[in-house]
Design a protein around this motif. Structure first.
Motif, short mmCIF file in Angstrom:
data_model
loop_
_atom_site.label_atom_id
_atom_site.label_comp_id
_atom_site.label_asym_id
_atom_site.label_seq_id
_atom_site.Cartn_x
_atom_site.Cartn_y
_atom_site.Cartn_z
N TYR A 94 5.61 3.73 1.43
CA TYR A 94 5.23 2.87 0.32
C TYR A 94 4.08 3.53 -0.44
O TYR A 94 3.20 4.16 0.17
CB TYR A 94 4.76 1.49 0.79
N ALA A 95 4.10 3.38 -1.75
CA ALA A 95 3.02 3.87 -2.60
C ALA A 95 2.41 2.68 -3.32
O ALA A 95 3.10 2.00 -4.08
CB ALA A 95 3.54 4.89 -3.61
N ILE A 96 1.14 2.42 -3.08
CA ILE A 96 0.44 1.33 -3.76
C ILE A 96 -0.07 1.89 -5.08
O ILE A 96 -0.97 2.73 -5.10
CB ILE A 96 -0.72 0.77 -2.92
N LEU A 97 0.53 1.44 -6.17
CA LEU A 97 0.18 1.94 -7.49
C LEU A 97 -1.14 1.33 -7.95
O LEU A 97 -1.30 0.11 -7.97
CB LEU A 97 1.29 1.61 -8.49
N THR A 98 -2.08 2.21 -8.33
CA THR A 98 -3.43 1.74 -8.67
C THR A 98 -3.80 1.99 -10.12
O THR A 98 -4.93 1.71 -10.52
CB THR A 98 -4.46 2.42 -7.75
N ASP A 133 11.96 1.91 -7.71
CA ASP A 133 12.10 2.25 -6.29
C ASP A 133 11.37 1.19 -5.47
O ASP A 133 10.24 0.82 -5.81
CB ASP A 133 11.49 3.63 -6.01
N PRO A 134 11.99 0.68 -4.40
CA PRO A 134 11.33 -0.36 -3.60
C PRO A 134 10.07 0.12 -2.89
O PRO A 134 9.31 -0.70 -2.38
CB PRO A 134 12.42 -0.77 -2.58
N ARG A 135 9.87 1.43 -2.88
CA ARG A 135 8.65 1.95 -2.27
C ARG A 135 7.42 1.78 -3.17
O ARG A 135 6.29 1.85 -2.69
CB ARG A 135 8.83 3.42 -1.91
N PHE A 136 7.64 1.55 -4.44
CA PHE A 136 6.53 1.30 -5.35
C PHE A 136 6.06 -0.15 -5.23
O PHE A 136 6.85 -1.09 -5.38
CB PHE A 136 6.94 1.56 -6.80
N LYS A 137 4.78 -0.33 -4.96
CA LYS A 137 4.17 -1.65 -4.92
C LYS A 137 2.98 -1.66 -5.88
O LYS A 137 2.22 -0.70 -5.93
CB LYS A 137 3.72 -2.02 -3.51
N GLY A 138 2.84 -2.74 -6.63
CA GLY A 138 1.91 -2.74 -7.74
C GLY A 138 0.58 -3.40 -7.47
O GLY A 138 0.47 -4.36 -6.71
N SER A 139 -0.45 -2.88 -8.14
CA SER A 139 -1.76 -3.52 -8.22
C SER A 139 -1.93 -4.02 -9.65
O SER A 139 -1.77 -3.25 -10.60
CB SER A 139 -2.88 -2.53 -7.91
N ILE A 140 -2.24 -5.28 -9.82
CA ILE A 140 -2.45 -5.82 -11.17
C ILE A 140 -3.94 -5.77 -11.51
O ILE A 140 -4.79 -6.12 -10.69
CB ILE A 140 -1.91 -7.25 -11.32
N ALA A 141 -4.24 -5.31 -12.71
CA ALA A 141 -5.61 -5.30 -13.18
C ALA A 141 -5.97 -6.67 -13.75
O ALA A 141 -5.10 -7.39 -14.27
CB ALA A 141 -5.79 -4.23 -14.25
N PRO A 161 7.14 -10.36 -6.48
CA PRO A 161 7.33 -9.94 -5.08
C PRO A 161 6.86 -8.52 -4.78
O PRO A 161 6.61 -8.21 -3.61
CB PRO A 161 8.85 -10.07 -4.89
N ASP A 162 6.73 -7.67 -5.80
CA ASP A 162 6.28 -6.30 -5.56
C ASP A 162 4.84 -6.07 -5.99
O ASP A 162 4.37 -4.94 -5.99
CB ASP A 162 7.21 -5.32 -6.26
N VAL A 163 4.14 -7.12 -6.37
CA VAL A 163 2.70 -7.03 -6.63
C VAL A 163 1.97 -7.37 -5.33
O VAL A 163 2.18 -8.44 -4.76
CB VAL A 163 2.28 -7.99 -7.76
N VAL A 164 1.13 -6.45 -4.87
CA VAL A 164 0.50 -6.65 -3.56
C VAL A 164 -1.02 -6.65 -3.62
O VAL A 164 -1.67 -6.78 -2.58
CB VAL A 164 0.97 -5.56 -2.57
N GLN A 165 -1.61 -6.53 -4.81
CA GLN A 165 -3.05 -6.34 -4.86
C GLN A 165 -3.58 -6.60 -6.27
O GLN A 165 -2.88 -6.43 -7.27
CB GLN A 165 -3.36 -4.89 -4.48
#
Length: 372
Positions: A94-98, A133-141, A161-165
């Motif tokens: 998983y990659a947490i997109l920042t 890609d399901p490995r991408f998980k998002g951080s919302i600003a 569902p794919d926003v984690v932070q």
């Protein structure tokens, strides 16, 4: 840490259990955000962007030279290239997109402009990155300078569902323990989203240190942990984690080795000065171990690697430290060579286990019934 092996050298190595908690994605150009931005802001955004000065440009560039995709776009702007060049090459589950500069918009004097552009960045990420890609998980600003609007933004997209932070800038006027931010923490706790800070805004509007402005990038980069220490100290002493026990605070790219010193100093002073913080029911170090998480990159590297292990044991690193690469930036950490002297169980937790628990993710080893 320098890259010790190239993606080609690591592509065929079997790996599992790695969650990268700091991966920077961006639009290919400013124009990509225009469909998500009200027209009234288009000209200002195209000509000025975040509109804040940058006193500390890096002399070697922000990103790795090999991370730029072919054709148009900067490093980190092409999801498919990132999948091949980073996720596949290093076995990232998983990659947490920042994101990037959007968090610094909290410092913009026009909060309406800051709110609008931050929303546009979030919508662009949700529509153009998370479905790829399901490995991408998002951080919302969110815009911490406008807490009411920040709460609305969490309510608007925090349930994806794919926003984690939630991610915000670390260089702000007021430390994050202050009660002005508490409505944001209430919303974050309600949505089960960690609250993360990331450097980059230090010095853009306020002095980046308590003693003023460094002269150049190296000085600025060396002292970033000061900001993180101040925020952790503030959040604990102001009772944030007593008021919001389910809130997790994530310090991204601010170092780790300073944490034992801060915990010891806070515990010592609490024993004599606890009358000033009557709401605290535990030692400060207990709140830190329970609610604070730090990422590895850029990890401190003493001459004797075992000394870093000692520091990690002091802070219960199996519970408090997360792996991050900072891809695609110049000081990227390769997950294949980072933490070479860590005990196996500790390293497995840092590489993925703790992040999986924090973000509610399932590792392949868990799906197959393995031990991680």
């Amino acid at each position: 840490m320098d890259i010790a092996s190239s993606p080609k050298e690591t592509a065929n190595r079997k790996t599992s259990g790695i969650i990268d908690t700091d991966v920077h994605q961006s639009p290919k150009s400013k124009k990509d955000l225009l469909p998500y931005l009200p027209k009234v802001w288009h000209e200002q955004f195209l000509t000025g962007g975040i509109g804040l000065s940058n006193f500390y440009p890096t002399p070697i560039g922000v990103s790795r030279k090999d991370a730029t995709p072919e054709g148009d776009g900067a490093a980190g702007s092409d999801p498919q290239f990132m999948i091949e060049h980073h996720l596949e090459a290093y076995g990232i589950e998983y990659a947490i997109l920042t994101g990037g500069i959007e968090t610094a918009l909290a410092l913009h004097p026009d909060v309406d402009y800051g709110n609008a552009v931050i929303r546009a960045y979030n919508d662009y990420m949700i529509e153009n990155w998370l479905p790829v890609d399901p490995r991408f998980k998002g951080s919302i600003a969110v815009n911490v300078s406008d807490p009411a609007e920040a709460v609305k933004e969490i309510q608007r997209v925090g349930g994806h569902p794919d926003v984690v932070q939630i991610i915000v800038c670390s260089g702000v006027k007021t430390p994050y323990g202050n009660r002005i931010y508490h409505p944001i923490y209430e919303a974050a706790e309600r949505f089960g989203l960690p609250f993360a800070i990331h450097p980059g805004s230090e010095g853009k509007l306020y002095p980046p240190t308590p003693v003023g402005y460094p002269t150049r990038y190296m000085e600025w980069h060396n002292i970033i942990p000061l900001t993180f220490m101040a925020h952790v100290n503030s959040m604990v002493c102001e009772g944030v984690f007593e008021k919001f026990p389910g809130l997790k605070f994530v310090g991204i790219e601010g170092g780790v080795a300073w944490l034992p010193h801060l915990m010891w100093r806070m515990d010592k002073n609490y024993k004599a000065l606890r009358s000033q913080t009557p709401w605290l029911k535990m030692l400060p170090s207990e709140y830190i171990k329970q609610n604070v998480r730090l990422t590895t990159q850029p990890i401190e590297e003493p001459e004797r690697p075992e000394e870093l292990v000692q520091i990690f044991r002091m802070i219960d690193a199996e519970k408090t430290v997360l792996f991050s690469s900072d891809y695609p930036h110049w000081d990227f950490d390769n997950p294949k060579v980072v933490l070479p002297s860590m005990p196996r169980e500790m390293k497995a937790r840092i590489l993925g286990g703790t992040a999986a628990e924090l973000y509610g993710l399932t590792l392949r080893s868990e799906q197959s019934g393995g031990n991680g």
